[in-house]
Design an enzyme around this catalytic site. Structure first.
Site, PDB file in Angstrom:
ATOM      1  N   ASP A  13      41.793 -45.677  40.819  1.00  0.00           N
ATOM      2  CA  ASP A  13      42.135 -46.102  41.929  1.00  0.00           C
ATOM      3  C   ASP A  13      43.303 -46.869  42.412  1.00  0.00           C
ATOM      4  OD1 ASP A  13      40.293 -43.747  42.069  1.00  0.00           O
ATOM      5  OD2 ASP A  13      38.915 -46.104  41.573  1.00  0.00           O
ATOM      6  N   HIS A  41      43.310 -38.523  42.945  1.00  0.00           N
ATOM      7  CA  HIS A  41      44.555 -39.279  42.919  1.00  0.00           C
ATOM      8  C   HIS A  41      45.172 -38.908  44.429  1.00  0.00           C
ATOM      9  CE1 HIS A  41      46.663 -39.629  39.269  1.00  0.00           C
ATOM     10  NE2 HIS A  41      45.473 -40.306  39.126  1.00  0.00           N
ATOM     11  N   GLY A 304      33.250 -39.299  47.098  1.00  0.00           N
ATOM     12  CA  GLY A 304      32.815 -39.712  47.911  1.00  0.00           C
ATOM     13  C   GLY A 304      31.837 -41.016  47.574  1.00  0.00           C
TER      14      GLY A 304
HETATM   15  P1  GDP Z   1      44.595 -43.480  42.037  1.00  0.00           P
HETATM   16  O1  GDP Z   1      43.623 -42.873  41.209  1.00  0.00           O
HETATM   17  O2  GDP Z   1      44.935 -44.707  40.937  1.00  0.00           O
HETATM   18  O3  GDP Z   1      46.230 -42.560  42.574  1.00  0.00           O
HETATM   19  O4  GDP Z   1      44.166 -43.422  43.477  1.00  0.00           O
HETATM   20  P2  GDP Z   1      42.995 -43.509  44.778  1.00  0.00           P
HETATM   21  O5  GDP Z   1      43.796 -42.224  45.291  1.00  0.00           O
HETATM   22  O6  GDP Z   1      41.722 -42.656  43.978  1.00  0.00           O
HETATM   23  O7  GDP Z   1      43.354 -44.582  45.616  1.00  0.00           O
HETATM   24  C1  GDP Z   1      43.878 -45.019  45.843  1.00  0.00           C
HETATM   25  C2  GDP Z   1      43.629 -45.585  47.790  1.00  0.00           C
HETATM   26  O8  GDP Z   1      44.391 -46.467  47.939  1.00  0.00           O
HETATM   27  C3  GDP Z   1      43.512 -43.720  48.113  1.00  0.00           C
HETATM   28  O9  GDP Z   1      43.270 -44.039  49.298  1.00  0.00           O
HETATM   29  C4  GDP Z   1      45.302 -43.934  48.802  1.00  0.00           C
HETATM   30  O10 GDP Z   1      45.422 -43.319  50.060  1.00  0.00           O
HETATM   31  C5  GDP Z   1      45.021 -45.808  49.475  1.00  0.00           C
HETATM   32  N1  GDP Z   1      46.554 -46.644  49.105  1.00  0.00           N
HETATM   33  C6  GDP Z   1      47.707 -45.919  48.399  1.00  0.00           C
HETATM   34  N2  GDP Z   1      48.665 -47.139  48.148  1.00  0.00           N
HETATM   35  C7  GDP Z   1      47.984 -47.831  49.543  1.00  0.00           C
HETATM   36  C8  GDP Z   1      48.770 -48.690  50.595  1.00  0.00           C
HETATM   37  O11 GDP Z   1      49.289 -49.300  49.511  1.00  0.00           O
HETATM   38  N3  GDP Z   1      47.736 -49.158  51.433  1.00  0.00           N
HETATM   39  C9  GDP Z   1      46.605 -48.470  52.320  1.00  0.00           C
HETATM   40  N4  GDP Z   1      45.798 -49.281  52.849  1.00  0.00           N
HETATM   41  N5  GDP Z   1      46.218 -47.495  51.433  1.00  0.00           N
HETATM   42  C10 GDP Z   1      46.762 -47.091  50.180  1.00  0.00           C
END
Ligand code: GDP
Length: 434
Positions: A13, A41, A304
């Protein structure tokens, strides 16, 4: 040969989906090399907000070939459902190729995942119950089914007949559940075979040709280094390796083709499910960070579930970058911390009265306590900043502190969930400092 791996340095995440969607704009291929539809993701771009589970995060770029490599756990129904869902929301039909060597997540893997978590009760692992642990267990005890087996009915029948013998004994006698009929399963699988057929090919040959033609390839990791079965917080790990080193194996490319390893590091910490989490915070402090974090709060993209949250852990992240072999860091979610007067950063652990800089083995982690320093906050919205020099000096110092702690140059800073909310590239030729 130019392959870049985008992998997590933490517990997952970290925002790998966002970074992959962004960097895919300058790529020809995006490859998932491990895991299945067990994690999510999140990608936010002109088409909207999406939680991808199995599809590579390059699917929003019409010119990118998106590949599920041999190392992926392929749930055919989930794959097709996800593809249909993004198309129904206006995304142009993505180019998708699935390795004919990928193995299948069977309906019984999903059942066993759930039944076993139920049986464990309080001792459960917090699985997302997508069948991934039973899938990889079967792969390594050699009772898995490759997707190409679907087109050889005799072989398929004999594979599932032998797989089902011990499973039906467990279903009946351990879990007290209905057994599975070979014929019913075969009928379902043959139906799936026709639906997945148009996507199958020898992706290893495809990628070989792509590398010879000097195409740009991205490997997209799922979860993070601390979930690796060998190097992570076993047994609170995942069942496949999320490391860039395994990227070559799971994608089917030479190890020396992977030249850049972008280690995605979160500006604070989150961890889903059970297991040791040294910098975890609780109560109101945690509630506030959780609500302000991520795109819409720190809640699992697949389940969730509220994510556990904590301060930046320099010990775990330095180790995460090391086992990933990071050549550069993408620091994400920096914008989230803009509400704090002071930001604690963990630079070392104390274990049994001893200061430790190296990440301890899981058996010692339960006793590790974080040693914090407090950095001043910047108390400002930084989401529209696009150049490092325009960040408030406190935010620049926070980034430099993290860079120093992990020993790898920060090349990207993500300041919001949307594709364009990014600073970088910051450095010309990223190389690890250690
Ligand atoms: P992944 O599995 O590594 O792709 O990560 P996830 O999608 O599970 O979790 C990352 C969360 O952070 C998601 O809700 C993204 O939309 C959000 N996100 C990613 N980069 C940023 C950022 O720079 N700032 C903010 N506020 N949210 C971000």
């Amino acid at each position: 040969m130019s392959v870049t791996a985008i992998v997590g340095a933490n517990w997952g995440d970290e925002g790998k989906g966002k970074m992959t969607d962004y960097l895919a704009g300058e790529s020809d291929y995006v490859v998932r090399f491990q895991g299945g539809n067990n994690a999510g993701h999140t990608v936010i771009n002109d088409y909207g907000m999406f939680a991808l589970h199995l599809l590579p995060s390059g699917v929003f770029h019409a010119n990118v070939v998106n590949i599920l490599g041999p190392g992926v756990a392929l749930n055919i129904a989930a794959f097709l459902r996800e593809r249909e869902e993004i198309i129904s929301r206006g995304v142009p039909e993505p180019v998708l190729r699935v390795s004919d060597r990928a193995q299948l997540v069977m309906p019984y893997h999903v059942l066993f995942d759930k039944y076993e978590e139920d049986r464990l009760g309080k001792r459960k692992f917090g699985s997302t119950q997508a069948g991934i642990a039973p899938f990889y267990a079967d792969k390594y005890v050699k009772v898995g089914v490759q997707v190409a087996d679907l087109f050889n009915v005799d072989r398929l029948r004999s594979r599932i007949e032998s797989a089902l013998v011990p499973k039906n004994i467990l279903l009946e006698h351990l879990y007290g559940k209905p057994t599975i009929s070979v014929e019913d399963l075969l009928t379902d699988l043959l139906h799936d075979a026709e639906r997945i057929k148009p996507f199958l090919c020898d992706t290893t040959a495809l990628l070989h040709d792509a590398l010879v033609a000097d195409k740009r390839v991205l490997l997209e990791g799922q979860l993070g280094a601390l979930r690796d079965p060998d190097h992570g917080i076993y047994p609170w790990s995942t069942s496949s390796s999320p490391l860039a080193g395994f990227g070559a194996v799971g994608a089917g490319i030479p190890p020396y083709a992977v030249q850049r390893i972008v280690s995605v590091v979160k500006a604070y910490s989150t961890c889903v499910g059970a297991g040791p989490f040294v910098t975890e915070i609780l109560g109101q402090q945690a509630h506030e960070l959780r609500e302000r974090g991520g795109a819409e709060g720190e809640y699992g993209a697949t389940t969730g579930r509220p994510r556990r949250v904590g301060w930046f852990d320099g010990v775990a992240t330095r180790y995460g970058c090391r086992v990933q072999g990071a050549t550069e860091v993408a620091l994400t979610l920096l914008d989230v911390l803009g509400y704090l007067d002071e930001i604690p950063v963990c630079g070392a652990y104390e274990v049994d009265g001893e200061i430790r800089n190296d990440f301890p083995v899981p058996a010692e982690l339960d006793y590790a306590k974080p040693v914090y320093q407090n950095l001043p906050g910047w108390k400002r919205d930084i989401s529209s900043v696009r150049e490092f020099k325009n960040l408030p000096f406190q935010a620049q110092d926070y980034v430099k502190c993290i860079e120093e702690l992990v020993g790898v140059p920060v090349n990207w800073i993500s300041v919001g969930p949307a594709r364009e909310s990014i600073i970088g590239p910051i450095i010309e030729q990223p190389v690890a400092a250690w």
